[in-house]
Design a protein around this motif. Sequence first.
Motif, PDB file in Angstrom:
ATOM      1  N   THR A  52       0.735  -1.224  -0.053  1.00  0.00           N
ATOM      2  CA  THR A  52       0.060   0.138   0.127  1.00  0.00           C
ATOM      3  C   THR A  52       0.736   1.170  -0.103  1.00  0.00           C
ATOM      4  OG1 THR A  52      -1.617  -1.102   1.395  1.00  0.00           O
ATOM      5  CG2 THR A  52      -1.900   1.005   1.215  1.00  0.00           C
ATOM      6  N   VAL A  53       0.736   2.277  -1.092  1.00  0.00           N
ATOM      7  CA  VAL A  53       1.737   3.281  -1.097  1.00  0.00           C
ATOM      8  C   VAL A  53       0.564   4.498  -0.614  1.00  0.00           C
ATOM      9  CG1 VAL A  53       2.764   4.891  -2.501  1.00  0.00           C
ATOM     10  CG2 VAL A  53       2.765   2.431  -2.955  1.00  0.00           C
ATOM     11  N   GLY A  54       1.218   5.242   0.088  1.00  0.00           N
ATOM     12  CA  GLY A  54       0.547   6.661   0.636  1.00  0.00           C
ATOM     13  C   GLY A  54      -0.700   6.082   1.623  1.00  0.00           C
ATOM     14  N   TRP A  55      -1.383   7.147   2.126  1.00  0.00           N
ATOM     15  CA  TRP A  55      -2.500   6.922   2.963  1.00  0.00           C
ATOM     16  C   TRP A  55      -3.830   7.551   2.170  1.00  0.00           C
ATOM     17  CZ3 TRP A  55      -3.041   3.905   6.812  1.00  0.00           C
ATOM     18  CH2 TRP A  55      -4.062   4.039   7.681  1.00  0.00           C
ATOM     19  N   SER A  56      -4.814   6.665   2.051  1.00  0.00           N
ATOM     20  CA  SER A  56      -6.074   7.244   1.411  1.00  0.00           C
ATOM     21  C   SER A  56      -7.082   6.507   1.691  1.00  0.00           C
ATOM     22  CB  SER A  56      -5.882   6.908  -0.164  1.00  0.00           C
ATOM     23  OG  SER A  56      -5.834   5.571  -0.431  1.00  0.00           O
ATOM     24  N   GLU A  57      -8.239   6.603   1.182  1.00  0.00           N
ATOM     25  CA  GLU A  57      -9.523   5.711   1.685  1.00  0.00           C
ATOM     26  C   GLU A  57      -9.276   4.288   1.401  1.00  0.00           C
ATOM     27  OE1 GLU A  57     -14.219   5.402   0.569  1.00  0.00           O
ATOM     28  OE2 GLU A  57     -13.258   7.361   0.925  1.00  0.00           O
ATOM     29  N   GLU A  58      -8.406   3.893   0.395  1.00  0.00           N
ATOM     30  CA  GLU A  58      -8.147   2.589   0.056  1.00  0.00           C
ATOM     31  C   GLU A  58      -7.146   1.917   1.326  1.00  0.00           C
ATOM     32  OE1 GLU A  58      -6.314   2.468  -3.714  1.00  0.00           O
ATOM     33  OE2 GLU A  58      -8.085   2.697  -4.580  1.00  0.00           O
ATOM     34  N   SER A  59      -6.425   2.772   2.028  1.00  0.00           N
ATOM     35  CA  SER A  59      -5.362   2.321   2.869  1.00  0.00           C
ATOM     36  C   SER A  59      -5.919   2.853   4.300  1.00  0.00           C
ATOM     37  CB  SER A  59      -4.030   2.823   2.466  1.00  0.00           C
ATOM     38  OG  SER A  59      -4.021   4.201   2.489  1.00  0.00           O
ATOM     39  N   SER A  60      -7.149   2.960   4.436  1.00  0.00           N
ATOM     40  CA  SER A  60      -7.845   3.421   5.946  1.00  0.00           C
ATOM     41  C   SER A  60      -7.396   2.351   6.750  1.00  0.00           C
ATOM     42  CB  SER A  60      -9.224   3.569   5.573  1.00  0.00           C
ATOM     43  OG  SER A  60      -9.913   2.500   5.550  1.00  0.00           O
ATOM     44  N   LEU A  61      -7.613   2.794   8.029  1.00  0.00           N
ATOM     45  CA  LEU A  61      -7.351   1.830   8.883  1.00  0.00           C
ATOM     46  C   LEU A  61      -8.455   0.541   8.977  1.00  0.00           C
ATOM     47  CD1 LEU A  61      -5.759   1.324  11.434  1.00  0.00           C
ATOM     48  CD2 LEU A  61      -7.357   2.741  12.866  1.00  0.00           C
ATOM     49  N   ASP A  62      -9.472   0.706   8.601  1.00  0.00           N
ATOM     50  CA  ASP A  62     -10.427  -0.220   8.630  1.00  0.00           C
ATOM     51  C   ASP A  62     -10.210  -1.182   7.265  1.00  0.00           C
ATOM     52  OD1 ASP A  62     -12.345   0.489  10.590  1.00  0.00           O
ATOM     53  OD2 ASP A  62     -13.563   1.528   9.036  1.00  0.00           O
ATOM     54  N   ALA A  63      -9.715  -0.470   6.275  1.00  0.00           N
ATOM     55  CA  ALA A  63      -9.077  -1.738   5.053  1.00  0.00           C
ATOM     56  C   ALA A  63      -7.794  -2.363   5.761  1.00  0.00           C
ATOM     57  CB  ALA A  63      -8.924  -0.728   3.882  1.00  0.00           C
ATOM     58  N   TRP A  64      -6.872  -1.753   6.171  1.00  0.00           N
ATOM     59  CA  TRP A  64      -5.731  -2.361   6.705  1.00  0.00           C
ATOM     60  C   TRP A  64      -6.148  -3.412   7.726  1.00  0.00           C
ATOM     61  CZ3 TRP A  64      -3.732  -2.457  11.880  1.00  0.00           C
ATOM     62  CH2 TRP A  64      -2.199  -3.018  12.049  1.00  0.00           C
ATOM     63  N   ARG A  65      -7.071  -3.124   8.665  1.00  0.00           N
ATOM     64  CA  ARG A  65      -7.586  -4.208   9.564  1.00  0.00           C
ATOM     65  C   ARG A  65      -8.128  -5.563   8.639  1.00  0.00           C
ATOM     66  NH1 ARG A  65     -10.738  -0.182  12.659  1.00  0.00           N
ATOM     67  NH2 ARG A  65      -9.427   0.472  14.504  1.00  0.00           N
ATOM     68  N   ALA A  66      -8.784  -5.182   7.660  1.00  0.00           N
ATOM     69  CA  ALA A  66      -9.472  -6.444   7.084  1.00  0.00           C
ATOM     70  C   ALA A  66      -8.114  -7.172   6.313  1.00  0.00           C
ATOM     71  CB  ALA A  66     -10.482  -5.895   5.806  1.00  0.00           C
ATOM     72  N   GLN A  67      -7.093  -6.484   5.985  1.00  0.00           N
ATOM     73  CA  GLN A  67      -6.204  -7.200   5.131  1.00  0.00           C
ATOM     74  C   GLN A  67      -5.448  -8.010   6.106  1.00  0.00           C
ATOM     75  OE1 GLN A  67      -4.273  -3.774   3.402  1.00  0.00           O
ATOM     76  NE2 GLN A  67      -5.632  -3.720   1.805  1.00  0.00           N
ATOM     77  N   VAL A  68      -5.134  -7.345   7.342  1.00  0.00           N
ATOM     78  CA  VAL A  68      -4.314  -8.168   8.302  1.00  0.00           C
ATOM     79  C   VAL A  68      -5.033  -9.221   8.831  1.00  0.00           C
ATOM     80  CG1 VAL A  68      -3.395  -8.033  10.773  1.00  0.00           C
ATOM     81  CG2 VAL A  68      -3.062  -5.995   9.091  1.00  0.00           C
ATOM     82  N   GLU A  69      -6.140  -9.240   9.281  1.00  0.00           N
ATOM     83  CA  GLU A  69      -7.122 -10.218   9.535  1.00  0.00           C
ATOM     84  C   GLU A  69      -7.260 -11.382   8.502  1.00  0.00           C
ATOM     85  OE1 GLU A  69     -10.494  -8.671  11.126  1.00  0.00           O
ATOM     86  OE2 GLU A  69      -9.723  -7.309  12.760  1.00  0.00           O
ATOM     87  N   ALA A  70      -7.216 -10.923   7.320  1.00  0.00           N
ATOM     88  CA  ALA A  70      -7.253 -12.210   6.287  1.00  0.00           C
ATOM     89  C   ALA A  70      -5.901 -12.850   6.226  1.00  0.00           C
ATOM     90  CB  ALA A  70      -7.603 -11.499   4.949  1.00  0.00           C
ATOM     91  N   VAL A  71      -4.960 -12.085   6.400  1.00  0.00           N
ATOM     92  CA  VAL A  71      -3.572 -12.838   6.382  1.00  0.00           C
ATOM     93  C   VAL A  71      -3.261 -13.522   7.604  1.00  0.00           C
ATOM     94  CG1 VAL A  71      -1.213 -12.401   6.481  1.00  0.00           C
ATOM     95  CG2 VAL A  71      -2.409 -11.208   5.060  1.00  0.00           C
ATOM     96  N   LEU A  72      -3.836 -13.095   8.758  1.00  0.00           N
ATOM     97  CA  LEU A  72      -3.666 -14.108   9.990  1.00  0.00           C
ATOM     98  C   LEU A  72      -4.336 -15.252  10.173  1.00  0.00           C
ATOM     99  CD1 LEU A  72      -3.416 -11.016  12.771  1.00  0.00           C
ATOM    100  CD2 LEU A  72      -1.664 -12.371  12.086  1.00  0.00           C
ATOM    101  N   ARG A  73      -5.605 -15.068   9.228  1.00  0.00           N
ATOM    102  CA  ARG A  73      -6.440 -16.293   9.105  1.00  0.00           C
ATOM    103  C   ARG A  73      -5.599 -17.412   8.554  1.00  0.00           C
ATOM    104  NH1 ARG A  73     -10.788 -12.515   8.711  1.00  0.00           N
ATOM    105  NH2 ARG A  73     -10.586 -12.576   6.653  1.00  0.00           N
ATOM    106  N   GLN A  74      -4.704 -16.982   7.574  1.00  0.00           N
ATOM    107  CA  GLN A  74      -3.985 -18.001   6.684  1.00  0.00           C
ATOM    108  C   GLN A  74      -3.119 -18.970   7.579  1.00  0.00           C
ATOM    109  OE1 GLN A  74      -2.380 -15.641   3.610  1.00  0.00           O
ATOM    110  NE2 GLN A  74      -4.091 -15.139   2.770  1.00  0.00           N
ATOM    111  N   GLU A  75      -2.999 -19.980   7.231  1.00  0.00           N
ATOM    112  CA  GLU A  75      -1.988 -20.826   8.094  1.00  0.00           C
ATOM    113  C   GLU A  75      -0.740 -20.996   7.038  1.00  0.00           C
ATOM    114  OE1 GLU A  75      -2.020 -22.320  10.796  1.00  0.00           O
ATOM    115  OE2 GLU A  75      -4.079 -21.456  11.161  1.00  0.00           O
TER     116      GLU A  75
END
Length: 95
Positions: free
Chosen positions: A72-95
Amino acid sequence: MQPEIERYRAQGLQFILITADSREIMQDVVEQYDLDVMILHDPGDQIAFAHGIQSWPTGLLFNRAGHLVQKTVGWSEESSLDAWRAQVEAVLRQE
């Protein structure tokens, strides 16, 4: 941001700030935002170059196997905290 860091750290996520800035500047940033994170200094931009980073801030998210899964480059609506949380949680669910 520190509460988010603690929440995800408890789930195995590691946070590293990579910077070409001086240690003094980064210490000021860490203190200003009350962050408890590892800081990796990259004064020659070798890490940035290896990952194709051309502007700051750039966020890199790696999965448990060490593969880059999100950039993610920069900070925008696409890189909002909510979007970041969703990305992190998806990665953490992976084995």
